[in-house]
Design an enzyme around this catalytic site. Structure first.
Site, PDB file in Angstrom:
ATOM      1  CE  LYS A  53      -4.082  -2.053   0.613  1.00  0.00           C
ATOM      2  NZ  LYS A  53      -5.276  -1.869  -0.248  1.00  0.00           N
ATOM      3  CG  ASP A  88      -4.101  -1.008  -3.614  1.00  0.00           C
ATOM      4  OD1 ASP A  88      -4.492  -0.071  -4.336  1.00  0.00           O
ATOM      5  OD2 ASP A  88      -4.873  -1.710  -2.926  1.00  0.00           O
ATOM      6  CD  GLU A 139      -5.027  -3.771  -6.296  1.00  0.00           C
ATOM      7  OE1 GLU A 139      -6.239  -3.568  -6.082  1.00  0.00           O
ATOM      8  OE2 GLU A 139      -4.295  -4.390  -5.505  1.00  0.00           O
ATOM      9  CG  ASP A 199      -9.704  -2.123  -5.855  1.00  0.00           C
ATOM     10  OD1 ASP A 199     -10.905  -2.470  -5.831  1.00  0.00           O
ATOM     11  OD2 ASP A 199      -8.968  -2.216  -4.859  1.00  0.00           O
ATOM     12  CE  LYS A 204     -10.318  -4.992  -3.177  1.00  0.00           C
ATOM     13  NZ  LYS A 204      -9.977  -3.676  -2.576  1.00  0.00           N
TER      14      LYS A 204
END
Length: 329
Positions: A150, A175, A201, A224, A246
């Protein structure tokens, strides 16, 4: 006998603070739904997400509003007409699948004709922190096949270089959680590729990702926050090469199966991802892993104490043990 639907708010303390570009959290706040026919009970879990205008209270209200409209197992098919794609529909859809498995004596894998993986490699996540702390976290994961990092816009290259130094054989997924600009992306992409970053991402806010059209990034880009259902895949083809599926975005396993099939038809590579939740939330998504290039279902590893009979994890791999908490006969 008419179905009984129950809704619960549950909180799971995280093993450590989890940070992304938008903020941090110390607990997983989840909704668990049970659906019972008086003999068998199915369950599902979802994670209300503020980014999409959801809260524990709003998702609970959505679920309470449809209770009287879902009286029989066959009413599972009504969910797309009653609830929008999101975490409320996800928890209820997955609870229905679990109930149907128990009633039929067939697993959800059999009912959906999906292949239950014997094992799969899942990314393990490092949250946003200082260069030194992120490198220390990476050192603990040395040898992991895939690490998800992240990142906010600060010290992007320095952080990835530090992680790559201690995990030179790991594939890295970056991400940004909508936290970058297109200028940041273009400035760091080549250097990230040299550090074995294989996927980036959602670098830009979903409302601004038209700026990606015409840009040939040296690293594949994954949608995403920009990808919820199959509805806008044609538009995303101009901007991304991969999509992150997701269940809290699709509204459950049912729509996720459709999204996976359509994404493959259009040539996207696929990641199966998750919010921070327990093994109950990961279990339906695990059925999609055979059709994905990347799996990011390490949510239970971020929680101090997972649910009983959840997934087993070792050295970056995960598998479904027996007994298991969802979707089995």
């Amino acid at each position: 006998m008419a179905l009984t639907i129950s809704v619960y708010h549950e909180s799971f303390t995280l093993a450590e603070v989890f940070r992304i570009s938008r903020g941090e959290k110390t607990a997983a706040e989840v909704i668990r739904v049970t659906v019972s026919d008086g003999h068998f009970t199915g369950q599902g879990e979802s994670v209300p997400y503020g980014r999409y205008g959801e809260s524990i209270e709003s998702v609970t209200a959505e679920l309470e509003s449809v209770k009287g409209k879902l009286r029989y197992v066959e009413d599972h098919a009504l969910l797309p007409d009653l609830l929008k794609a999101g975490s409320a529909r996800n928890a209820l859809d997955c609870a229905f699948w679990d109930l149907r498995a128990k009633i039929s004596g067939k697993s959800v894998a059999e009912l959906t004709e999906l292949t239950l993986p014997e094992m799969c490699v899942t990314a393990q996540t490092i949250s946003v922190d200082s260069v030194e702390n992120m490198q220390a976290s990476a050192r603990k994961l040395a040898g992991a096949p895939v690490i998800k990092v992240k990142l906010d816009p600060e010290a992007v290259v320095e952080k990835i270089a530090a992680i790559h130094q201690v995990t030179p054989n790991s594939q890295l997924i970056v991400d940004a959680n909508e936290g970058w600009s297109v200028d940041v992306l273009k400035a760091v992409a080549d250097q990230l590729k040299a550090c074995n970053v294989v996927l980036i991402e959602q670098p830009l806010p979903a409302a601004e990702d038209a700026a990606l059209e015409g840009y040939e990034c040296p690293i594949p880009l994954c949608a995403d926050e920009s990808c919820h259902t199959a509805d806008n895949l044609e538009t995303l083809r101009k901007r991304y090469q991969s999509v992150n599926i997701k269940l809290d975005k699709t509204g459950g396993l049912s729509e996720a199966i459709d999204l996976l099939q359509r994404a493959r038809e259009l040539g996207f590579t696929v990641m199966v991802g998750c919010m921070v939740g327990t093994s109950l939330a990961m279990a339906p998504a695990y059925l999609l892993c055979e059709g994905a290039e990347f799996v990011d279902l390490d949510g239970p590893l971020l929680i101090a104490d997972d649910r009983p009979n959840g997934f087993s994890f070792s050295a970056g791999k995960m598998w479904q043990p027996s007994p298991f908490l969802w979707g089995v006969k």
